[in-house]
Motif scaffolding. Sequence first.
Motif, mmCIF file in Angstrom:
data_model
loop_
_atom_site.group_PDB
_atom_site.id
_atom_site.type_symbol
_atom_site.label_atom_id
_atom_site.label_comp_id
_atom_site.label_asym_id
_atom_site.label_seq_id
_atom_site.Cartn_x
_atom_site.Cartn_y
_atom_site.Cartn_z
ATOM 1 N N MET A 1 10.031 -17.969 48.626
ATOM 2 C CA MET A 1 11.472 -18.150 48.611
ATOM 3 C C MET A 1 11.996 -17.850 47.211
ATOM 4 S SD MET A 1 13.631 -21.650 49.132
ATOM 5 C CE MET A 1 14.378 -21.552 50.728
ATOM 6 N N ALA A 2 12.919 -16.936 47.085
ATOM 7 C CA ALA A 2 13.485 -16.538 45.797
ATOM 8 C C ALA A 2 14.593 -17.494 45.367
ATOM 9 C CB ALA A 2 14.025 -15.122 45.907
ATOM 10 N N MET A 3 14.823 -17.526 44.067
ATOM 11 C CA MET A 3 15.883 -18.362 43.506
ATOM 12 C C MET A 3 16.928 -17.442 42.872
ATOM 13 S SD MET A 3 15.387 -21.400 40.783
ATOM 14 C CE MET A 3 16.662 -22.563 40.464
ATOM 15 N N PRO A 4 18.172 -17.552 43.272
ATOM 16 C CA PRO A 4 19.206 -16.671 42.714
ATOM 17 C C PRO A 4 19.441 -16.944 41.221
ATOM 18 C CG PRO A 4 20.003 -17.819 44.683
ATOM 19 C CD PRO A 4 18.688 -18.421 44.316
ATOM 20 N N ALA A 5 19.726 -15.882 40.474
ATOM 21 C CA ALA A 5 19.997 -16.001 39.039
ATOM 22 C C ALA A 5 21.163 -16.949 38.777
ATOM 23 C CB ALA A 5 20.288 -14.623 38.452
ATOM 24 N N ALA A 6 22.165 -16.919 39.622
ATOM 25 C CA ALA A 6 23.336 -17.787 39.440
ATOM 26 C C ALA A 6 22.944 -19.260 39.502
ATOM 27 C CB ALA A 6 24.392 -17.470 40.498
ATOM 28 N N GLU A 7 21.978 -19.594 40.329
ATOM 29 C CA GLU A 7 21.526 -20.985 40.432
ATOM 30 C C GLU A 7 20.809 -21.415 39.151
ATOM 31 O OE1 GLU A 7 18.788 -23.900 43.249
ATOM 32 O OE2 GLU A 7 19.189 -21.859 43.898
ATOM 33 N N ILE A 8 20.009 -20.527 38.590
ATOM 34 C CA ILE A 8 19.327 -20.826 37.327
ATOM 35 C C ILE A 8 20.370 -21.095 36.245
ATOM 36 C CG2 ILE A 8 17.813 -19.919 35.522
ATOM 37 C CD1 ILE A 8 16.532 -18.163 37.764
ATOM 38 N N GLU A 9 21.349 -20.220 36.159
ATOM 39 C CA GLU A 9 22.414 -20.366 35.160
ATOM 40 C C GLU A 9 23.178 -21.667 35.354
ATOM 41 O OE1 GLU A 9 26.353 -17.996 33.540
ATOM 42 O OE2 GLU A 9 24.891 -16.922 34.760
ATOM 43 N N THR A 10 23.501 -22.004 36.577
ATOM 44 C CA THR A 10 24.230 -23.237 36.868
ATOM 45 C C THR A 10 23.434 -24.468 36.450
ATOM 46 O OG1 THR A 10 25.434 -22.219 38.692
ATOM 47 C CG2 THR A 10 25.268 -24.629 38.718
ATOM 48 N N LEU A 11 22.148 -24.489 36.754
ATOM 49 C CA LEU A 11 21.301 -25.622 36.384
ATOM 50 C C LEU A 11 21.226 -25.791 34.868
ATOM 51 C CD1 LEU A 11 18.405 -25.093 38.937
ATOM 52 C CD2 LEU A 11 19.997 -27.030 38.895
ATOM 53 N N ILE A 12 21.078 -24.694 34.164
ATOM 54 C CA ILE A 12 20.991 -24.767 32.702
ATOM 55 C C ILE A 12 22.318 -25.234 32.110
ATOM 56 C CG2 ILE A 12 20.695 -23.424 30.585
ATOM 57 C CD1 ILE A 12 18.680 -21.667 32.207
ATOM 58 N N ARG A 13 23.424 -24.685 32.605
ATOM 59 C CA ARG A 13 24.745 -25.078 32.077
ATOM 60 C C ARG A 13 25.109 -26.514 32.440
ATOM 61 N NH1 ARG A 13 28.652 -20.224 31.071
ATOM 62 N NH2 ARG A 13 27.118 -18.574 30.872
ATOM 63 N N SER A 14 24.569 -27.020 33.519
ATOM 64 C CA SER A 14 24.816 -28.424 33.881
ATOM 65 C C SER A 14 24.176 -29.353 32.861
ATOM 66 C CB SER A 14 24.257 -28.726 35.267
ATOM 67 O OG SER A 14 24.993 -28.044 36.244
ATOM 68 N N ALA A 15 22.987 -28.987 32.390
ATOM 69 C CA ALA A 15 22.272 -29.820 31.420
ATOM 70 C C ALA A 15 22.722 -29.547 29.992
ATOM 71 C CB ALA A 15 20.774 -29.581 31.539
ATOM 72 N N LEU A 16 23.124 -28.320 29.718
ATOM 73 C CA LEU A 16 23.537 -27.901 28.374
ATOM 74 C C LEU A 16 24.915 -27.244 28.488
ATOM 75 C CD1 LEU A 16 20.124 -26.241 27.458
ATOM 76 C CD2 LEU A 16 20.952 -28.461 26.634
ATOM 77 N N PRO A 17 25.984 -28.052 28.584
ATOM 78 C CA PRO A 17 27.320 -27.518 28.889
ATOM 79 C C PRO A 17 27.844 -26.465 27.914
ATOM 80 C CG PRO A 17 27.290 -29.907 29.099
ATOM 81 C CD PRO A 17 25.972 -29.503 28.513
ATOM 82 N N ASP A 18 27.386 -26.489 26.666
ATOM 83 C CA ASP A 18 27.871 -25.511 25.699
ATOM 84 C C ASP A 18 27.057 -24.218 25.721
ATOM 85 O OD1 ASP A 18 25.479 -26.525 24.510
ATOM 86 O OD2 ASP A 18 26.212 -25.941 22.533
ATOM 87 N N ALA A 19 26.053 -24.145 26.568
ATOM 88 C CA ALA A 19 25.107 -23.027 26.554
ATOM 89 C C ALA A 19 25.745 -21.701 26.937
ATOM 90 C CB ALA A 19 23.935 -23.311 27.482
ATOM 91 N N GLN A 20 25.325 -20.673 26.207
ATOM 92 C CA GLN A 20 25.588 -19.298 26.595
ATOM 93 C C GLN A 20 24.292 -18.842 27.257
ATOM 94 O OE1 GLN A 20 26.587 -17.122 23.054
ATOM 95 N NE2 GLN A 20 28.010 -18.706 22.389
ATOM 96 N N VAL A 21 24.365 -18.450 28.504
ATOM 97 C CA VAL A 21 23.166 -18.134 29.283
ATOM 98 C C VAL A 21 23.243 -16.706 29.805
ATOM 99 C CG1 VAL A 21 21.751 -18.812 31.265
ATOM 100 C CG2 VAL A 21 23.047 -20.555 30.022
ATOM 101 N N THR A 22 22.179 -15.951 29.551
ATOM 102 C CA THR A 22 22.056 -14.599 30.091
ATOM 103 C C THR A 22 20.769 -14.544 30.900
ATOM 104 O OG1 THR A 22 23.142 -13.710 28.123
ATOM 105 C CG2 THR A 22 21.955 -12.146 29.532
ATOM 106 N N ILE A 23 20.889 -14.231 32.178
ATOM 107 C CA ILE A 23 19.737 -14.158 33.072
ATOM 108 C C ILE A 23 19.535 -12.700 33.486
ATOM 109 C CG2 ILE A 23 18.713 -14.927 35.251
ATOM 110 C CD1 ILE A 23 19.202 -17.271 33.390
ATOM 111 N N THR A 24 18.290 -12.244 33.409
ATOM 112 C CA THR A 24 17.941 -10.891 33.828
ATOM 113 C C THR A 24 16.821 -10.975 34.860
ATOM 114 O OG1 THR A 24 18.449 -10.093 31.600
ATOM 115 C CG2 THR A 24 17.157 -8.632 33.018
#
Length: 77
Positions: A1-24
Amino acid sequence: MAMPAAEIETLIRSALPDAQVTITDLAGDGDHYAAHVVSGAFAGKSRVAQHKLVYEALGGRMGGVLHALQLTTAVPN
């Protein structure tokens, strides 16, 4: 089962609200990603501690839903 990049970004930003996140998506399969995360929360922390914060944000999905994550972290300039 794959995990969408948007979900990874959302999880990281939830824990680190100021984060700039780039997913490739490295392989186009939804299982192999690179993430570049910049956050003030990393200030004064070792690279290992920075990565630990990101992995904690992913809530145990590493090695399961999320197969591989090439991670780079940085403090904002």
